[in-house]
Scaffold this active site. Structure first.
Site: not given
Length: 569
Positions: A6, A68, A145, A168
């Site tokens: 992850d 990210k 994800e 999420d």
């Protein structure tokens, strides 16, 4: 050996499928959460993880986080005088995780399943795959994800049909996926999200409120070290409200401490616009899936930001029930990635499951619309593959030139949802020449899109059957295979801080961060302790270093717990 990773905005984790179960692998500090932070140390070596996160406050110009969010762009991030691309910083985090896994498992790790937000664009997915390559990993599968979270909950093992939604909310991105399980097939019905909405945005709101209410001078906004300290305190206060009704944010500039009281009601009011933004992707995903809310069998929470009570209450109000959160939301995605790794290894403990995915964005071309007579409106976006179409998929549309004597049709390919093509992301273009008399028959344009995010465009001149093709593997700003190979060599030559010394370097970074916060006698005392520990490290004698580290850790723990209780100097 295949692992599941992850790669998060705030923290990253690595897990493995072993002995019939998914297991998280701790880093060299014994922690399963590795902060997605990179810093260049004084000696020029690279620090990754908690040591780098501590240095964000003391050495902000030499440290980086939240990169990210820049994946898929051509932005450059400077750590001191050294320049990095977002893929390279992510690769350093991935390499650190890889080394942790190899140390724990005692064997090489060569392949990984890496998770990405379901709403990541093609460019962001390809940048993630490039980061894996730069870290020395073979990345055959990028796993969304929310799908990973569903695997971690074992939803793929349930009998009969089940419809569920994964909510999420991570550190930097928000994803919603509606999934349907039937006859051993896990089908993603629809995905939606916001790539610029996460826990970091809630922290940013608290920072803004701090300046509004604490009387801190606006000039401190330009003090990078102060802003990093303030952000860290805001993050701690946000987390504290998950367990207690009140919290306080305290940040000083070396001369004065500024304070802001915080409770849940204040946090909810300050973050009302962010909470409202969570609703739209949920509604879009359900609408695209043609699924009423009442037909959902389960709602699953994932991502560390769902720990916030204000988010859980909002989700409960939205769905009319309490979502499932039995698995630690920080860990659920990594555990699901490990399940997928086990499926790839065809582990006997796992029943085979077929998973389908969807295109997160619409793909189409720019067209011209006739208004009347010889009046035209140019630059309209015409989708050929609509968002949330199950992939792999192939679709075709026929287009005609706007003039009888037109000899060229220029097909400009875009990705997005905006009505006008120019407001979407340009992926590439293809020029098609038309022979004499072919205008009446037009051109058939076929889009073929696969699970790896590869789009193939074929344009067939109907009159002659002549085919023109374009394969869009890269996007503007992405690294080519040759550039990846070159940068892999460059990264391999970087001096990475040794794993066996990272615990001591993290302890020093933490002490340096506390030193900047303290004043007066406590600051002097901690400074002497830092110097004493550095002297022990310089001896390179483990008989001296081990007891010194234990004693120094006790001192740092004391000051960390007492720092806000100390009187002003």
């Amino acid at each position: 050996m295949i692992v599941g990773i992850d790669l998060g905005t705030t923290n990253s984790l690595i897990a493995v499928w072993e002995d019939g179960a998914a297991r998280l692998i701790p880093n060299s500090l014994g922690e399963v959460l590795t902060p997605s932070c990179v810093s260049v140390d004084e000696d020029g070596s690279i620090l990754v993880g908690r040591a780098a996160r501590e240095r964000l406050q003391t050495h902000p110009q030499h440290s980086a986080a939240n990169f990210k969010r820049l994946m898929g762009s051509d932005k450059t991030i400077f750590l001191g005088k050294r320049a990095f691309r977002p893929e390279e910083l992510s690769a350093l985090v991935l390499r650190s995780l890889k080394e942790d896994a190899e140390a724990a498992l005692g064997r090489p790790v060569e392949e990984a399943v890496i998770t990405v937000p379901a709403y990541f664009s093609d460019a962001q997915r390809k940048a993630t795959r490039a980061a894996g390559q730069l870290a020395g990993l073979k990345v055959e599968r990028l796993l969304n994800e929310p799908t990973a979270a569903a695997l971690a909950y074992g939803i793929h093992l349930r009998e009969g049909e089940s419809k569920f939604l994964v909510f999420d909310l991570g550190g930097g991105t928000f994803d919603v996926s509606v999934l349907d399980l039937f006859d051993g097939v896990m089908e993603v019905r629809a995905s939606a999200g916001d790539n610029h909405l996460g826990g970091e945005d809630f922290v940013a709101v608290l920072v803004e409120r701090f300046f509004e209410t604490s009387k801190a001078p606006a000039t401190l906004r330009h003090d990078a070290a102060f802003m990093q300290r303030l952000g860290a305190q805001a993050e701690l206060a946000k987390r504290a409200l998950s367990d207690s009704p009140r919290a306080e944010i305290v940040a000083g500039d070396g001369r004065q401490d500024y304070r802001m009281e915080l409770d849940e009601a204040t946090l909810e009011k300050a973050c009302s616009l962010l909470l409202a933004r969570l609703r739209s992707p949920v509604e879009r995903a359900l609408r695209d899936a043609s699924l009423p809310l009442a037909e959902l069998d389960n709602i699953v929470l994932a991502g560390g930001a769902t720990r916030m009570p204000i988010v859980r209450r909002m989700a409960a109000r939205m769905f009319g029930r309490f979502p499932s959160c039995e698995i630690n939301p920080d860990e659920v995605v990594a555990l699901g990635a490990a399940v997928q790794a086990g499926l790839k290894m065809r582990d006997a403990a796992l029943d085979e499951v077929v998973m389908t995915d969807v295109a997160p964005y619409s793909l189409g071309v720019s067209t011209t619309v006739r208004i009347s007579g010889d009046h035209f409106s140019h630059g309209h976006f015409d989708p050929i593959i609509e968002r949330n179409t199950v992939v792999p998929v192939s679709r075709v549309k026929r287009y005609f030139p706007i003039r009888d004597d037109q000899q060229i049709i220029e097909l400009v390919v875009y990705q997005g949802e905006a009505r006008m093509a120019g407001d979407n992301i340009k992926l590439g273009q293809l020029e098609v020449r038309l022979p004499q008399g072919a205008a009446d028959h037009g051109v058939d344009v076929r889009f073929t899109y696969d699970v790896n995010g590869l789009l193939q465009v074929e344009a067939t001149v109907v009159a002659t059957k002549e085919v023109h093709s374009l394969v869009i593997e890269g996007n503007p700003g992405l690294l080519s295979e040759q550039e990846i190979a070159q940068r892999f060599v460059a990264l391999s030559e970087l001096k990475i801080h040794p794993r066996d010394r990272i615990e001591n370097r993290t302890l020093l970074a933490r002490a340096e961060r506390l030193y900047q916060h303290l004043r007066g006698m406590p600051r002097e005392q901690l400074g002497r302790e830092i110097t004493s520990f550095e002297t022990a490290l310089e001896s390179q004698d483990q008989r001296v270093i081990v007891p010194a580290a234990k004693s120094f850790r006790d001192v740092v723990d004391y000051f960390d717990h007492q720092s806000f209780l100390l009187p002003d100097a």
